[in-house]
Design an enzyme around this catalytic site. Structure first.
Site, mmCIF file in Angstrom:
data_model
loop_
_atom_site.group_PDB
_atom_site.id
_atom_site.type_symbol
_atom_site.label_atom_id
_atom_site.label_comp_id
_atom_site.label_asym_id
_atom_site.label_seq_id
_atom_site.Cartn_x
_atom_site.Cartn_y
_atom_site.Cartn_z
ATOM 1 N N GLU A 39 -0.389 -4.789 3.414
ATOM 2 C CA GLU A 39 0.354 -5.782 2.377
ATOM 3 C C GLU A 39 0.039 -7.275 2.926
ATOM 4 O OE1 GLU A 39 5.012 -5.716 2.782
ATOM 5 O OE2 GLU A 39 5.067 -7.404 1.053
ATOM 6 N N ARG A 263 1.936 4.074 16.376
ATOM 7 C CA ARG A 263 2.001 2.136 16.559
ATOM 8 C C ARG A 263 1.030 1.888 17.555
ATOM 9 N NH1 ARG A 263 4.228 -0.863 13.253
ATOM 10 N NH2 ARG A 263 4.091 -2.831 13.386
ATOM 11 N N LYS A 273 3.682 -9.937 11.918
ATOM 12 C CA LYS A 273 3.339 -10.432 11.221
ATOM 13 C C LYS A 273 4.352 -11.431 10.178
ATOM 14 C CE LYS A 273 1.618 -7.390 7.874
ATOM 15 N NZ LYS A 273 1.024 -7.269 6.476
HETATM 16 P P1 ATP Z 1 3.700 -6.133 10.872
HETATM 17 O O1 ATP Z 1 5.288 -4.622 10.709
HETATM 18 O O2 ATP Z 1 2.840 -6.204 11.143
HETATM 19 O O3 ATP Z 1 3.553 -6.784 9.172
HETATM 20 P P2 ATP Z 1 3.576 -3.755 8.756
HETATM 21 O O4 ATP Z 1 3.261 -2.089 9.085
HETATM 22 O O5 ATP Z 1 4.386 -4.290 8.144
HETATM 23 O O6 ATP Z 1 3.029 -4.345 9.846
HETATM 24 P P3 ATP Z 1 1.189 -3.119 6.516
HETATM 25 O O7 ATP Z 1 0.482 -4.606 6.103
HETATM 26 O O8 ATP Z 1 2.003 -2.852 6.100
HETATM 27 O O9 ATP Z 1 2.080 -4.243 7.812
HETATM 28 O O10 ATP Z 1 0.757 -2.405 7.096
HETATM 29 C C1 ATP Z 1 -0.496 -1.255 6.481
HETATM 30 C C2 ATP Z 1 -0.985 -1.189 8.042
HETATM 31 O O11 ATP Z 1 -1.460 -0.953 8.958
HETATM 32 C C3 ATP Z 1 -0.297 0.168 7.320
HETATM 33 O O12 ATP Z 1 -0.514 1.589 7.521
HETATM 34 C C4 ATP Z 1 1.012 0.320 9.328
HETATM 35 O O13 ATP Z 1 1.612 1.530 9.753
HETATM 36 C C5 ATP Z 1 -0.643 -0.278 9.618
HETATM 37 N N1 ATP Z 1 -0.309 -0.508 11.388
HETATM 38 C C6 ATP Z 1 0.023 -2.100 10.887
HETATM 39 N N2 ATP Z 1 0.833 -2.190 12.967
HETATM 40 C C7 ATP Z 1 0.458 -1.015 12.734
HETATM 41 C C8 ATP Z 1 0.072 -0.778 14.035
HETATM 42 N N3 ATP Z 1 0.786 -2.273 15.604
HETATM 43 N N4 ATP Z 1 -0.457 -0.275 15.443
HETATM 44 C C9 ATP Z 1 -1.006 1.143 14.298
HETATM 45 N N5 ATP Z 1 -1.037 0.455 12.732
HETATM 46 C C10 ATP Z 1 -0.494 -0.926 12.142
HETATM 47 MG MG MG Z 2 5.170 -4.334 6.105
#
Ligand code: ATP
Ligand code: MG
Length: 560
Positions: A39, A263, A273
């Site tokens: 995102e 994760r 984020k």
């Molecule tokens: P955050 O909570 O840090 O904002 P998010 O999952 O909301 O992370 P996205 O932009 O939706 O962020 O994530 C893109 C991809 O990265 C998704 O497939 C998510 O599962 C993966 N991802 C996010 N954080 C991690 C992590 N700590 N380890 C492995 N993969 C991750």
């Molecule tokens: Mg997200």
């Protein structure tokens, strides 16, 4: 004939995702198509780096493709600034997407499919607020309450949904919900929201839309449109998988499948984020690329190499259960890589002046120094040597213990790539602090030996004082004092209290002159000190260097 001489090739150990892909290939699947779906609401962090390595890595390994898809379904939080940074970070890591896609590319298709679900009696417009819907969802042990609007006719739903799209209603006035089961054991099935009204300009679709799809409605359908074969995401989405499948089945579209891995969590590191944005907004750090941040742009600014980040992702592997990885492992990986590729330089961060009294005043001699003992191709460079040099204060002791091989009154030490010097006199100020050493050098010792074959054990680094480049050097420590940034067990009022006040220590360093115009993006080993790189804050008259990582895993021991 000899007995069975056939040898089977040593079988590489597959991770569980590779096993899944190999099984599907064995069953006749011809393509491997993955995607990385960030995102664009912030900068990517080391957790995303792991997801990138998995998605792009699997596609590469199995001759498939990986798309980059921006999950841009919430116009309020998203921005092109983030889109650009995400693309840059993925490429820096060494990966290239097959196609650049956006969930917003599919808004028309998603809308049509929603209309189709309404026509099938599988979706309805609800006039309750999102808050009311949340409150009537029930609990794990109690069923939810059906909305008073649940029984609306297909015609009414079609009309209202169309008017929602045309902007007749204010934010929050209505939502579109899937009509599934308000008593379903999986709470996500209790008539999940598919669309909400947001009157906001979208970074790509502008003001075309004022209704936006929710994650659960959008994600699987986007995967399906791109004919993703393996939709890989993190473990917290496992409860979403049945709903992912439900929408795909209800619409009868290409059946993408979702697989979850654990994760990445790191000690002393915050990884969401949302909270990272808070650190930036509150000024706890200098920005998204502050070298203390876990973002990819921060690691780059701090002097990490893409290879070291990929090696780290490989090292931690793909797990099915959540765990916390020691930050030391990331540092180990960058140290390993830099040891191979980084050129060596000399720099003194805690200077003590040494005057070599039998060296002619004004005389300068160029000493040959090896750039990288691990890489003969890296060659040699000249380092000026003169009458006044700086050594590190830690390399001198007035009253040394036994077996101290560095400099002390009356003792001798080897200057790296240069002569043996002997400490003849210690100069102190009025308070008794050592401010200067007077030494003599052995003119016969320049080529590695001494004039009479005596052995000198200690070797220390140095920088010629008149030639030294003065620089601001930033020494980084973990951003948080507690292994778990969210730890409030010691009575901390919030996680902000766990911020480490010593996460950045600024010192003045004296660097050998070849570092004068060191390019941004180059990391060096300052011999016996650590790995350092020029920082983007460097200006014409003011060089700034970052400590990428120490030579040894020192802080882990100190902090425990
Ligand atoms: P955050 O909570 O840090 O904002 P998010 O999952 O909301 O992370 P996205 O932009 O939706 O962020 O994530 C893109 C991809 O990265 C998704 O497939 C998510 O599962 C993966 N991802 C996010 N954080 C991690 C992590 N700590 N380890 C492995 N993969 C991750
Ligand atoms: Mg997200």
């Amino acid at each position: 004939m000899e007995a069975n001489t056939q040898t089977t090739e040593p079988k590489e150990k597959l991770n569980f995702l590779e096993e899944i892909i190999e099984e599907s290939i064995a069953k006749g699947e011809k393509r491997v198509q993955t995607r990385f779906p960030p995102e664009p609401n912030g900068y990517l962090h080391i957790g995303h780096a792991k997801s990138i390595c998995i998605n792009f890595g699997l596609a590469k390994k199995y001759g498939g493709k990986c798309n980059l898809r921006f999950d841009d379904t919430n116009p309020v939080k998203e921005d092109t600034e983030y889109v650009d940074s995400i693309k840059r970070d993925i490429q820096w890591l060494g990966f290239q997407w097959a196609e650049e896609r956006y969930a917003s590319d599919y808004f028309d298709q998603l809308y049509e499919w929603a209309v189709e679900l309404i026509k099938k009696g599988l979706a309805y417009v609800d006039d309750q607020t999102q808050e009311e819907i949340r409150l009537t969802r029930g609990t794990i042990s109690e069923p939810g309450k059906e909305s008073p609007w649940r029984k609306r006719s297909v015609e009414e739903n079609l009309d209202l949904f169309d008017r929602m799209r045309r902007g007749e209603f204010p934010d929050g006035a209505k939502v579109l919900r899937a009509k599934i089961d308000m008593a379903h054991p999986n709470m996500l099935f209790r008539d999940p929201i598919m669309y909400r009204i947001i009157h906001a300009e979208h970074h790509r679709t502008g003001n075309k839309w004022c209704i936006y799809p929710m994650y659960d409605y959008a994600h699987g359908q986007c995967d399906s449109i791109e004919r993703i074969t393996h939709s890989i995401c993190t473990l917290e989405f496992d409860v979403h998988r049945p709903l992912y499948d439900w929408f795909i089945e209800a619409l009868g579209i290409f059946p993408s499948h979702q697989y979850e891995f654990a994760r990445l969590n790191l000690t002393y590191t915050m990884m969401s984020k949302r909270n990272l944005l808070k650190l930036v907004k509150e000024g706890a750090v200098m920005g998204w690329d502050d070298p203390r941040m876990p973002t990819i742009c921060a690691l780059r600014r701090k002097g990490y190499t893409p290879a070291s980040v990929r090696a780290f992702a490989e090292m931690v592997g793909v797990a099915k259960r959540d765990n916390v990885i020691d930050l030391g492992k990331l540092e180990y990986c960058v140290r390993e890589d830099l040891n191979k590729v980084a050129e060596r330089r000399m720099a003194v961060l805690n200077p003590l002046k040494v005057v070599i009294s039998n060296w002619e005043e004004g005389k300068v001699e160029m000493r040959k120094a090896v750039n990288n003992p691990e890489d003969p191709k890296a060659g040699m460079r000249d380092v000026p040597f003169s009458r006044e040099i700086y050594i590190d204060r830690d390399d001198f002791m007035e009253n040394p213990p036994k077996k101290y091989f560095r400099l002390s009154p009356g003792s001798e030490v080897r200057l790296r790539y240069s002569y043996l010097i002997k400490c003849e006199e210690v100069v102190k100020d009025a308070e008794g602090n050592v401010v200067e050493l007077r030494c003599t050098y052995d003119p016969m010792s320049g080529e590695g030996s001494s004039s009479d074959g005596r052995r000198v054990k200690g070797v220390i680094h140095w920088v010629s004082a008149p030639h030294a480049v003065k620089a601001e050097v930033r020494l980084f420590n973990p951003l948080f004092r507690t292994e778990d940034p969210f730890d409030t067990s010691a009575g901390q009022e919030s996680w902000e209290y766990n911020l480490n006040p010593d996460s950045m220590v600024k010192v003045t360093g004296y660097l050998e002159p070849s570092l004068k115009d060191a390019p941004i993006g180059h990391t060096y080993q300052f011999e016996r000190v650590g790995y350092f790189c020029p920082d983007t804050d460097t200006t014409a008259g003011h060089p700034v260097f970052n400590r990428t990582v120490t030579l040894k895993d020192s802080w882990a021991k100190i902090n425990k």
